[in-house]
Design a protein around this motif. Structure first.
Motif, PDB file in Angstrom:
ATOM      1  N   ALA A 175       1.333  -1.413   0.174  1.00  0.00           N
ATOM      2  CA  ALA A 175       0.014  -0.062  -0.051  1.00  0.00           C
ATOM      3  C   ALA A 175       0.988   1.020   0.294  1.00  0.00           C
ATOM      4  O   ALA A 175       0.814   2.078  -0.872  1.00  0.00           O
ATOM      5  CB  ALA A 175      -0.887   0.341   1.049  1.00  0.00           C
ATOM      6  N   ASP A 176       1.562   1.218   0.956  1.00  0.00           N
ATOM      7  CA  ASP A 176       2.802   2.185   1.012  1.00  0.00           C
ATOM      8  C   ASP A 176       3.376   2.982  -0.557  1.00  0.00           C
ATOM      9  O   ASP A 176       3.746   3.921  -0.880  1.00  0.00           O
ATOM     10  CB  ASP A 176       4.244   2.225   1.785  1.00  0.00           C
ATOM     11  N   HIS A 177       3.915   1.358  -1.034  1.00  0.00           N
ATOM     12  CA  HIS A 177       4.644   1.912  -2.465  1.00  0.00           C
ATOM     13  C   HIS A 177       4.363   2.001  -3.842  1.00  0.00           C
ATOM     14  O   HIS A 177       3.896   3.406  -3.804  1.00  0.00           O
ATOM     15  CB  HIS A 177       5.199  -0.202  -2.872  1.00  0.00           C
ATOM     16  N   HIS A 183      -0.657   7.373  -6.680  1.00  0.00           N
ATOM     17  CA  HIS A 183      -2.612   6.494  -6.299  1.00  0.00           C
ATOM     18  C   HIS A 183      -2.813   6.740  -5.599  1.00  0.00           C
ATOM     19  O   HIS A 183      -2.579   6.825  -4.298  1.00  0.00           O
ATOM     20  CB  HIS A 183      -2.592   5.614  -6.577  1.00  0.00           C
ATOM     21  N   ALA A 184      -4.066   6.998  -5.512  1.00  0.00           N
ATOM     22  CA  ALA A 184      -5.586   7.955  -4.596  1.00  0.00           C
ATOM     23  C   ALA A 184      -5.700   6.553  -3.651  1.00  0.00           C
ATOM     24  O   ALA A 184      -5.460   6.121  -3.575  1.00  0.00           O
ATOM     25  CB  ALA A 184      -6.338   8.263  -4.522  1.00  0.00           C
ATOM     26  N   PRO A 185      -5.245   7.036  -2.405  1.00  0.00           N
ATOM     27  CA  PRO A 185      -5.474   5.360  -1.112  1.00  0.00           C
ATOM     28  C   PRO A 185      -6.965   5.429  -1.697  1.00  0.00           C
ATOM     29  O   PRO A 185      -7.154   3.646  -1.252  1.00  0.00           O
ATOM     30  CB  PRO A 185      -5.773   6.784   0.148  1.00  0.00           C
ATOM     31  N   ASP A 186      -8.184   5.956  -1.879  1.00  0.00           N
ATOM     32  CA  ASP A 186      -9.092   4.117  -2.106  1.00  0.00           C
ATOM     33  C   ASP A 186      -8.657   3.290  -3.115  1.00  0.00           C
ATOM     34  O   ASP A 186      -9.695   2.732  -3.290  1.00  0.00           O
ATOM     35  CB  ASP A 186     -10.762   5.861  -2.135  1.00  0.00           C
ATOM     36  N   ARG A 187      -8.192   4.108  -4.996  1.00  0.00           N
ATOM     37  CA  ARG A 187      -8.059   3.395  -5.347  1.00  0.00           C
ATOM     38  C   ARG A 187      -6.819   2.396  -5.115  1.00  0.00           C
ATOM     39  O   ARG A 187      -6.712   0.889  -5.886  1.00  0.00           O
ATOM     40  CB  ARG A 187      -6.744   4.278  -6.663  1.00  0.00           C
ATOM     41  N   LEU A 192      -6.294  -3.672  -3.590  1.00  0.00           N
ATOM     42  CA  LEU A 192      -5.764  -4.416  -3.175  1.00  0.00           C
ATOM     43  C   LEU A 192      -7.025  -5.528  -2.264  1.00  0.00           C
ATOM     44  O   LEU A 192      -6.102  -6.670  -1.779  1.00  0.00           O
ATOM     45  CB  LEU A 192      -4.946  -3.826  -2.001  1.00  0.00           C
ATOM     46  N   ILE A 193      -7.492  -5.135  -2.094  1.00  0.00           N
ATOM     47  CA  ILE A 193      -8.600  -5.801  -1.630  1.00  0.00           C
ATOM     48  C   ILE A 193      -9.182  -7.024  -3.233  1.00  0.00           C
ATOM     49  O   ILE A 193      -9.332  -7.646  -2.785  1.00  0.00           O
ATOM     50  CB  ILE A 193     -10.136  -4.767  -1.748  1.00  0.00           C
ATOM     51  N   ARG A 194      -9.039  -6.674  -3.950  1.00  0.00           N
ATOM     52  CA  ARG A 194      -9.277  -7.255  -5.455  1.00  0.00           C
ATOM     53  C   ARG A 194      -7.645  -8.996  -5.752  1.00  0.00           C
ATOM     54  O   ARG A 194      -8.562  -9.920  -5.132  1.00  0.00           O
ATOM     55  CB  ARG A 194      -9.120  -6.806  -6.215  1.00  0.00           C
ATOM     56  N   LEU A 195      -6.499  -8.090  -4.990  1.00  0.00           N
ATOM     57  CA  LEU A 195      -5.980  -9.740  -4.699  1.00  0.00           C
ATOM     58  C   LEU A 195      -6.614 -10.040  -3.172  1.00  0.00           C
ATOM     59  O   LEU A 195      -5.491 -11.016  -3.852  1.00  0.00           O
ATOM     60  CB  LEU A 195      -4.257  -8.271  -5.010  1.00  0.00           C
TER      61      LEU A 195
END
Length: 316
Positions: A175-177, A183-187, A192-195
Motif C-alpha cells: 500500500a505504501d509503495h 495513487h489515491a488511497p481509495d484506489r 489491494l482488496i481485489r488482490l
C-alpha cells in the motif's frame, strides 16, 4: 500385532492393485498397520470406542456419515479409489471432524497417496503427502508412524495470528509503495482488496488451485504482462467465463464490476510474490480485514506493530 510387512512387499502389492475403493480400504489400512508394527483397530480397541473402522459421524447439516477410520486424538481417515479426487475426501472429513472430536490430523488416501491435512487449533494448516515410493525411505516410514503415534510432530510452529500479522504488514508495504507512486488511497484500497480476494479464492477453491500464484510468479519479471493477465482474470471474474483454458465462475457483489487495475512495477510484484505462497485459506479474514484497514491508514500504522496481541484485541 499384525504380521510384520516389509516396505518393498507393501509397495509391490499395492502399486498394481485395481480393486474398487470398497474392496481395498480395510485391507490397505491393515497392511499399513503391519508395515509400521502398529495394532489394528480391533486389536487396539475391541469395543470400537476410540479406534475403529466406519466411525459414525454427524455431518454439519445433521445427516449421518461415516469416516472410514478414526483414532481418537490422532486422526480421521477417508479413502477414495485410485486416482480419485482427494479434495472431495477432505471435504467429507471437514463435515465429520466436529462429531469426531476434532482430531489433529485429517488424512485422505487413494491407495497410492496418503495426504495429511493438519487440523490443530490456532495454527496454520499444513499438508503433507506420502507416495508409495516415499514409503520405501526411512523418512517416509517415520512420517507414516507419526500419523499413528505422534500427531503433534505435524504441528506448525507459527500460529494463525502470527502469519496473519505478517501478511497484513506486507500488504501495508505494498500500500505504501503504491501511494508513493501517486495513487489515491481509495484506489489503492480497492485494488489491494481485489488482490487479497484472489489470494483467498485460489486457496479455498473458488478460483482454480494455484492459478493466481502461478500468474504472479510468471509476471514477476514482466510487469506489463502481469497487468494484462490480471485485467483478463478480473474480466472473467466479473461475468464468468474462460481465462485461458480454465473456466472462471462469476463473482457478484460489485468488487469486479470493472477490470481497472493499478500497474505494479518490479518492486510491487516482488512484494506480492513474497506473500502469494502463504496458505491464505488458513489466515483469519476477520483479523486480516482489520489489520488491512489499518495498513491503508498511515495514522493507524503503529497499531500493526507493538499493539498487536490477539484476535480478541484486534476485533475490539
Amino acid at each position: 500385532m499384525p504380521e510384520p510387512l516389509t516396505p518393498h512387499t507393501f509397495v509391490a502389492k499395492w502399486q498394481d492393485v485395481t480393486l474398487k475403493e470398497t474392496a481395498a480400504v480395510q485391507e490397505h489400512f491393515l497392511d499399513l498397520c503391519a508395515l509400521i508394527d502398529h495394532p489394528t483397530p480391533a486389536q487396539d480397541d475391541p469395543h470400537g470406542t476410540r479406534f475403529t473402522f466406519e466411525a459414525g459421524a454427524a455431518k454439519l447439516d445433521g445427516q449421518q456419515g461415516w469416516a472410514d477410520v478414526w483414532k481418537r486424538g490422532f486422526f480421521a481417515w477417508e479413502y477414495k479409489g485410485k486416482h480419485a479426487n482427494l479434495d472431495k475426501a477432505y471435504q467429507q472429513l471437514l463435515q465429520y471432524r466436529e462429531s469426531l472430536q476434532n482430531p489433529p490430523l485429517l488424512v485422505v488416501c487413494d491407495i497410492e497417496r496418503i495426504v495429511v491435512h493438519t487440523n490443530f487449533t490456532n495454527t496454520i494448516k499444513q499438508t503433507y503427502t506420502l507416495t508409495l515410493d516415499d514409503l520405501l525411505t526411512p523418512q517416509g516410514l517415520e512420517r507414516l508412524k507419526a500419523i499413528f503415534r505422534d500427531p503433534d510432530s505435524f504441528k506448525a510452529t507459527q500460529t494463525t495470528e502470527q502469519v496473519t500479522k505478517a501478511a497484513a504488514e506486507t500488504f501495508a508495504l505494498l500500500a505504501d509503495h503504491l501511494r508513493r507512486q501517486g495513487h489515491a488511497p481509495d484506489r489503492v484500497a480497492h485494488f489491494l482488496i481485489r488482490l487479497l480476494f484472489c489470494l483467498f479464492a485460489e486457496d479455498i477453491d473458488l478460483l482454480p488451485k494455484g492459478r493466481f500464484t502461478d500468474m504472479v510468479a510468471t509476471g514477476r519479471h514482466d510487469p506489463q504482462g502481469f497487468a494484462e493477465m490480471l485485467a483478463a482474470l478480473l474480466r472473467a471474474m466479473a461475468k464468468g467465463g474462460y481465462f485461458g483454458a480454465e473456466r472462471i465462475r462469476h463473482f457478484n457483489g460489485g468488487l469486479f464490476d470493472d477490470a481497472s487495475i493499478l500497474e505494479l512495477d518490479y518492486t510491487g510484484l516482488g512484494i506480492l510474490h513474497g506473500i502469494a505462497h502463504l496458505d491464505w485459506g488458513s489466515i483469519e479474514p476477520s483479523i486480516l480485514g482489520t489489520l488491512f484497514e489499518r495498513s491503508l491508514d498511515p495514522g493507524k500504522r503503529a497499531q500493526l506493530g507493538a499493539h498487536y496481541t490477539s484476535k480478541d484485541d484486534i476485533l475490539l
